[in-house]
Design an enzyme around this catalytic site. Structure first.
Site, PDB file in Angstrom:
ATOM      1  N   SER A   1      40.728 -52.627 -26.047  1.00 63.10           N
ATOM      2  CA  SER A   1      41.654 -51.540 -26.355  1.00 63.10           C
ATOM      3  C   SER A   1      41.164 -50.840 -27.613  1.00 63.10           C
ATOM      4  CB  SER A   1      43.065 -52.093 -26.597  1.00 63.10           C
ATOM      5  OG  SER A   1      43.063 -52.948 -27.735  1.00 63.10           O
ATOM      6  N   LYS A   2      41.874 -49.804 -28.033  1.00 62.58           N
ATOM      7  CA  LYS A   2      41.446 -49.050 -29.204  1.00 62.58           C
ATOM      8  C   LYS A   2      41.387 -49.933 -30.457  1.00 62.58           C
ATOM      9  CE  LYS A   2      42.610 -44.357 -27.818  1.00 62.58           C
ATOM     10  NZ  LYS A   2      43.384 -43.148 -28.107  1.00 62.58           N
ATOM     11  N   ARG A   3      42.286 -50.916 -30.538  1.00 60.04           N
ATOM     12  CA  ARG A   3      42.272 -51.766 -31.734  1.00 60.04           C
ATOM     13  C   ARG A   3      41.021 -52.642 -31.770  1.00 60.04           C
ATOM     14  NH1 ARG A   3      44.192 -57.058 -30.525  1.00 60.04           N
ATOM     15  NH2 ARG A   3      44.963 -57.218 -28.388  1.00 60.04           N
ATOM     16  N   HIS A   4      40.415 -52.874 -30.599  1.00 58.06           N
ATOM     17  CA  HIS A   4      39.177 -53.655 -30.554  1.00 58.06           C
ATOM     18  C   HIS A   4      37.942 -52.796 -30.786  1.00 58.06           C
ATOM     19  CE1 HIS A   4      41.589 -56.362 -27.696  1.00 58.06           C
ATOM     20  NE2 HIS A   4      41.339 -57.088 -28.752  1.00 58.06           N
TER      21      HIS A   4
END
Length: 470
Positions: free
Chosen positions: A244-247
């Protein structure tokens, strides 16, 4: 596929967003396979979802591909422009009795799905118009064209990466080929385009595996050659969850703006799901020589930013000083507002690069470490530099400057002069070097000090030092 036919592969992104890291890896694998086999690598923009497709997304994809160094052959193909050809195939299947008109209304289909949910049945079209006479429909009633999929037995996807994957045909419904407004669906367009482009190998993310089973229905009904499939497991975050974007599921250009080199991204993405022995650093040329589909792993790969940083540091150190200067010039030009380096600053950068690049892991670190080279004049001091320049340190500056001016202004000669001065004053070298560094760069840390003094030159260095000497 005949043995003497060179592979033709394609990268086919949908322009509803940026080129993300998973798409960039898919593009890379296709590109490497084409280069390795002497085949062709084509680019197709799958813009059948015209409402969600944007010119900005197309531009981002093309720029991302260019930055990665993934060149494709021929013109970029736009799927939407081929809608007439897609309709032609749907009409052909209809005429041959391999497809049919479905007049089910949106309300009827929603009621059907509600019953399926209530009875905990799979959500799939129930074939209500499959064998009905179209004459039963009201005059001028809208309809879609659906394929007559096989209802018994199984469809087998022979996949180079995942092996033989079986799908029960009673789970594959009669999917829509042509919508009621006459526009083709993605499933139809992909198959027709792959056939017309002569695609021999379909290398794509494993999230398309179910699509392969459904697309095979069209391929077989048309009697077309089945491509060789290679579905690549997805990229997960460091915690094993879906990326995801946080990764870091960001646009590939975001990695560029975070200071990673294209060589780094090619190497890193290659190793995310593909291996060649214990090799971690693999040049692009080696990758072309070694790449094969059989070495793609069956399990999802995990992002590891520490590895990415270390790999980028390696490629920064391996890059030529001229090439890194060009990277920094381009990097600064992309800032808002853009920073433009004059020829003097560029020459300083290149001269200083050997010392600058040893500890940097990103271009951002390089840019920050080198900022004292961009302009002339005394530096503004950061908090650390302020602490290094109390009155006694400023006094040391005023006393060491005459000793420095007696040298030939080379790095080794300047260091020797500073050491001799420190010894004569009963000081440690650091007590002399730290004030010099703070006055010269405005910071508490820098690339090798005496080398940087040599790069800046006698006049500029003395101008900066005298500004803080007392």
């Amino acid at each position: 596929m005949s043995d003497n036919k060179k592979p033709i592969v394609r990268f086919a992104p949908s322009p509803t967003g940026y080129l993300h890291i998973g798409g960039a890896r898919t593009a890379l694998f296709n590109w490497l396979f084409a280069k390795h086999t002497g085949g062709k690598f084509l680019l197709r923009i799958e813009d059948t979802d015209h409402e969600r497709s944007t010119p900005e997304a197309v531009e981002a994809i093309l720029k991302g591909m260019e930055w990665m160094g993934l060149d494709w052959e021929g013109q970029t193909i736009y799927q939407f422009a081929r809608a007439g050809r897609h309709r032609e195939i749907a009409e052909q299947l209809l005429a041959e009795g391999k497809a049919y008109r479905c007049f089910a209304t949106a309300q009827e289909l929603e009621e059907m799905r509600a019953r399926q949910r209530e009875q905990k049945l799979p959500q799939r079209y129930d074939g209500r118009w499959r064998d009905r006479d179209p004459a039963e429909a009201p005059n001028d009633a809208p309809y879609v064209i659906r394929i007559k999929a096989r209802q018994t037995g199984e469809t087998v996807v022979n996949d180079v990466v995942l092996g033989r994957v079986r799908f029960a045909n009673d789970q594959l419904d009669d999917m829509v080929l042509l919508r009621s407004d006459g526009t083709p669906t993605y499933m139809l367009a992909v198959v027709v385009d792959d056939h017309d482009m002569g695609i021999t190998h379909v290398i794509r993310g494993a999230d398309h595996l179910n699509n392969a089973a459904r697309q095979l229905q069209i391929i077989e009904q048309m009697g077309w050659q089945i491509p060789i499939y290679a579905h690549v497991p997805l990229i997960h975050g460091p915690d094993g969850a879906k990326l995801s974007k946080r990764h870091g599921a960001l646009a590939i250009e975001a990695y560029r703006d975070m200071g990673y080199l294209p060589e780094t991204m090619r190497n890193y993405l290659l190793r995310l799901g593909w291996s060649h022995g214990d090799h971690e650093t693999i040049s692009t040329q080696q990758a072309i020589e070694w790449f094969n589909l059989e070495s793609i792993g069956k399990s999802p790969a995990r992002m590891d930013f520490k590895k990415l940083d270390n790999l980028n540091g390696y490629y920064i150190r391996e890059s030529s000083d001229d090439a890194l200067t060009a990277e920094i010039v381009n990097f600064l030009a992309r800032e808002t507002p853009p920073r433009v380096l004059d020829m003097k600053a560029r020459q300083r950068l290149t001269s200083a690069m050997r010392g600058l690049k040893e500890r940097a892991k990103t271009l951002i670190e390089l840019v920050e470490a080198a900022d004292f080279l961009y302009t002339d004049g005394p530096r503004s001091l950061d908090a650390t530099a302020e602490k290094l320049l109390p009155s006694e340190s400023r006094s040391i500056l005023s006393r060491v400057i005459p000793a420095l001016t007696q040298t030939d202004w080379s790095g080794p000669a300047l260091e020797t002069a500073a050491r001799n001065f420190a010894t004569s004053e009963g000081l440690k070298l650091g007590q002399v070097a730290q004030p010099l560094r703070a006055a010269l760069t405005g910071k508490g840390t820098s690339p090798p000090l005496f080398e940087m003094m040599s790069v800046l030159g006698r006049e500029e260095t003395l101008n900066r030092l005298w500004a803080y000497a007392v």
